[in-house]
Design a protein around this motif. Sequence first.
Motif, PDB file in Angstrom:
ATOM      1  N   UNK A 153      -6.089   7.286 -15.876  1.00 48.85           N
ATOM      2  CA  UNK A 153      -6.541   5.904 -15.733  1.00 48.85           C
ATOM      3  C   UNK A 153      -5.462   4.914 -16.107  1.00 48.85           C
ATOM      4  N   UNK A 154      -4.731   5.207 -17.182  1.00 51.30           N
ATOM      5  CA  UNK A 154      -3.654   4.326 -17.632  1.00 51.30           C
ATOM      6  C   UNK A 154      -2.543   4.264 -16.589  1.00 51.30           C
ATOM      7  N   UNK A 155      -2.140   5.418 -16.079  1.00 53.96           N
ATOM      8  CA  UNK A 155      -1.060   5.454 -15.106  1.00 53.96           C
ATOM      9  C   UNK A 155      -1.403   4.734 -13.815  1.00 53.96           C
ATOM     10  N   UNK A 156      -2.587   5.008 -13.288  1.00 51.56           N
ATOM     11  CA  UNK A 156      -2.992   4.392 -12.023  1.00 51.56           C
ATOM     12  C   UNK A 156      -3.163   2.887 -12.175  1.00 51.56           C
ATOM     13  N   UNK A 157      -3.817   2.467 -13.259  1.00 49.25           N
ATOM     14  CA  UNK A 157      -4.009   1.033 -13.490  1.00 49.25           C
ATOM     15  C   UNK A 157      -2.666   0.314 -13.633  1.00 49.25           C
ATOM     16  N   UNK A 158      -1.705   0.965 -14.237  1.00 48.94           N
ATOM     17  CA  UNK A 158      -0.386   0.344 -14.430  1.00 48.94           C
ATOM     18  C   UNK A 158       0.305   0.088 -13.105  1.00 48.94           C
ATOM     19  N   UNK A 159       0.201   1.030 -12.177  1.00 53.54           N
ATOM     20  CA  UNK A 159       0.818   0.828 -10.865  1.00 53.54           C
ATOM     21  C   UNK A 159       0.103  -0.273 -10.086  1.00 53.54           C
ATOM     22  N   UNK A 160      -1.225  -0.296 -10.138  1.00 55.77           N
ATOM     23  CA  UNK A 160      -1.985  -1.316  -9.412  1.00 55.77           C
ATOM     24  C   UNK A 160      -1.669  -2.710  -9.955  1.00 55.77           C
ATOM     25  N   UNK A 161      -1.807  -2.870 -11.265  1.00 62.05           N
ATOM     26  CA  UNK A 161      -1.588  -4.184 -11.879  1.00 62.05           C
ATOM     27  C   UNK A 161      -0.108  -4.567 -11.821  1.00 62.05           C
ATOM     28  N   UNK A 162       0.774  -3.612 -12.059  1.00 62.40           N
ATOM     29  CA  UNK A 162       2.202  -3.905 -12.036  1.00 62.40           C
ATOM     30  C   UNK A 162       2.678  -4.379 -10.678  1.00 62.40           C
ATOM     31  N   UNK A 163       2.222  -3.714  -9.616  1.00 60.81           N
ATOM     32  CA  UNK A 163       2.603  -4.137  -8.267  1.00 60.81           C
ATOM     33  C   UNK A 163       2.051  -5.522  -7.955  1.00 60.81           C
ATOM     34  N   UNK A 164       0.812  -5.771  -8.362  1.00 61.81           N
ATOM     35  CA  UNK A 164       0.224  -7.093  -8.127  1.00 61.81           C
ATOM     36  C   UNK A 164       1.001  -8.177  -8.877  1.00 61.81           C
TER      37      UNK A 164
ATOM     38  N   UNK B  65       1.047  14.033 -10.730  1.00 64.86           N
ATOM     39  CA  UNK B  65       1.822  15.149 -11.269  1.00 64.86           C
ATOM     40  C   UNK B  65       2.392  14.872 -12.656  1.00 64.86           C
ATOM     41  N   UNK B  66       2.828  13.648 -12.907  1.00 56.60           N
ATOM     42  CA  UNK B  66       3.575  13.396 -14.128  1.00 56.60           C
ATOM     43  C   UNK B  66       2.704  13.194 -15.364  1.00 56.60           C
ATOM     44  N   UNK B  67       1.475  12.749 -15.203  1.00 55.07           N
ATOM     45  CA  UNK B  67       0.617  12.575 -16.379  1.00 55.07           C
ATOM     46  C   UNK B  67       0.328  13.913 -17.064  1.00 55.07           C
ATOM     47  N   UNK B  68      -0.141  14.942 -16.352  1.00 57.60           N
ATOM     48  CA  UNK B  68      -0.343  16.229 -17.039  1.00 57.60           C
ATOM     49  C   UNK B  68       0.962  16.878 -17.478  1.00 57.60           C
ATOM     50  N   UNK B  69       2.010  16.745 -16.686  1.00 58.15           N
ATOM     51  CA  UNK B  69       3.303  17.298 -17.100  1.00 58.15           C
ATOM     52  C   UNK B  69       3.791  16.639 -18.391  1.00 58.15           C
ATOM     53  N   UNK B  70       3.606  15.341 -18.485  1.00 57.37           N
ATOM     54  CA  UNK B  70       4.054  14.621 -19.667  1.00 57.37           C
ATOM     55  C   UNK B  70       3.361  15.088 -20.934  1.00 57.37           C
ATOM     56  N   UNK B  71       2.083  15.417 -20.832  1.00 59.99           N
ATOM     57  CA  UNK B  71       1.366  15.900 -22.008  1.00 59.99           C
ATOM     58  C   UNK B  71       1.944  17.223 -22.498  1.00 59.99           C
TER      59      UNK B  71
ATOM     60  N   UNK C 233       0.805  -1.217   0.000  1.00 63.19           N
ATOM     61  CA  UNK C 233       0.000   0.000   0.000  1.00 63.19           C
ATOM     62  C   UNK C 233       0.842   1.273   0.000  1.00 63.19           C
ATOM     63  N   UNK C 234       2.000   1.342   0.713  1.00 64.22           N
ATOM     64  CA  UNK C 234       2.826   2.551   0.556  1.00 64.22           C
ATOM     65  C   UNK C 234       3.361   2.694  -0.870  1.00 64.22           C
ATOM     66  N   UNK C 235       3.706   1.555  -1.501  1.00 64.46           N
ATOM     67  CA  UNK C 235       4.197   1.606  -2.878  1.00 64.46           C
ATOM     68  C   UNK C 235       3.106   2.107  -3.818  1.00 64.46           C
ATOM     69  N   UNK C 236       1.868   1.674  -3.580  1.00 66.23           N
ATOM     70  CA  UNK C 236       0.761   2.122  -4.416  1.00 66.23           C
ATOM     71  C   UNK C 236       0.506   3.613  -4.226  1.00 66.23           C
ATOM     72  N   UNK C 237       0.566   4.080  -2.994  1.00 63.80           N
ATOM     73  CA  UNK C 237       0.403   5.516  -2.733  1.00 63.80           C
ATOM     74  C   UNK C 237       1.493   6.312  -3.441  1.00 63.80           C
ATOM     75  N   UNK C 238       2.719   5.795  -3.398  1.00 62.83           N
ATOM     76  CA  UNK C 238       3.829   6.459  -4.084  1.00 62.83           C
ATOM     77  C   UNK C 238       3.549   6.557  -5.587  1.00 62.83           C
ATOM     78  N   UNK C 239       3.083   5.455  -6.168  1.00 65.39           N
ATOM     79  CA  UNK C 239       2.764   5.465  -7.590  1.00 65.39           C
ATOM     80  C   UNK C 239       1.658   6.439  -7.936  1.00 65.39           C
TER      81      UNK C 239
ATOM     82  N   UNK D 287      10.426   8.604 -15.635  1.00 68.39           N
ATOM     83  CA  UNK D 287      10.371   8.855 -17.079  1.00 68.39           C
ATOM     84  C   UNK D 287       9.188   8.129 -17.716  1.00 68.39           C
ATOM     85  N   UNK D 288       8.964   6.887 -17.320  1.00 75.78           N
ATOM     86  CA  UNK D 288       7.863   6.110 -17.901  1.00 75.78           C
ATOM     87  C   UNK D 288       6.516   6.748 -17.600  1.00 75.78           C
ATOM     88  N   UNK D 289       6.311   7.185 -16.359  1.00 76.35           N
ATOM     89  CA  UNK D 289       5.034   7.789 -15.982  1.00 76.35           C
ATOM     90  C   UNK D 289       4.828   9.126 -16.679  1.00 76.35           C
ATOM     91  N   UNK D 290       5.903   9.817 -16.966  1.00 80.09           N
ATOM     92  CA  UNK D 290       5.795  11.104 -17.646  1.00 80.09           C
ATOM     93  C   UNK D 290       5.446  10.942 -19.120  1.00 80.09           C
TER      94      UNK D 290
END
Length: 282
Positions: A209-220, A24-30, A12-18, A185-188
């Motif tokens: 949605x893509x970023x959050x789902x990636x952290x959830x599924x990736x950690x699992x 911040x990085x999704x809008x910055x990346x655009x 759960x701390x790792x998920x919060x970190x993600x 870099x990947x999240x950006x």
Amino acid sequence: MSLLETDLGILWPALVAGLLVAVSHVPLGQQVLARGIVFIDLAIAQVAGLGVIAASSFGLPVTGWGAQAAAGAAALAGALLLTWTERRRPEVQEALIGILFVLASTAQILVLANDPHGGDNLKELLAGQILWVSHDQLIRTFLVTAVFAAVWFTIRERIGRIGFYVLFALVVTASVQLVGVYLVFTTLIVPAVATYRYAGRKQLAIGYGLGIASYVVGLALSVVTDLPSSAVIVWTMAAFALLTSCAGPRAGAGSNPSLRNAILLWHNLPEQEAVDLENVID
């Protein structure tokens, strides 16, 4: 305590970190993709990492406020330098960003050359230790993310280029120490590339949605496969991005204007007109 409770206590701390990094990085990346300065994240991240390594060489704890301040100062210096080069040499800005990245990366190697644990420190900086983030790190990153969100979603159009670079440097500094250069870099960039054909606010929503789902599924998946979490999340995000891009609108079918044209216009317009263009793209 059961194995499931142990896994959840770590995850759960790792998920919060993600989630904090994604906010911040999704809008910055655009915006980074629209401006044609894709590798700025790697450059600033490496400069911030150099600040951390330098602070560590002076005996400061890597996870403490001293290292955070050193990383922030280094990143701000790099951001201000890139602001200056963009004004003086906009036609080669991307190349200058690449040069800064190489200089910061090799400077890290030089500083760590006589450190017996230098290789491990460098690996941790790049790949991160998302499973072992501390509550103090989460609190610091939450504060930085809150400041970013307040500025970005209210007065972004008034902060100008210097404000953009400074805000970018502060966010990347916190994120690199939390999850490492690869995930930053990947999240950006990956959500931005996957969603650039989507129009308006839909682009930001799908990117989140893509970023959050990636952290959830990736950690699992990392728990199930017992593979390094950062690498699994990177590949998960890439896979989701491919699916998102394939399912998205094609060029000329109601998608965003050509990013290539937007990049060319950005470098040839006065600052206020460029900001207006940025708002249109957004």
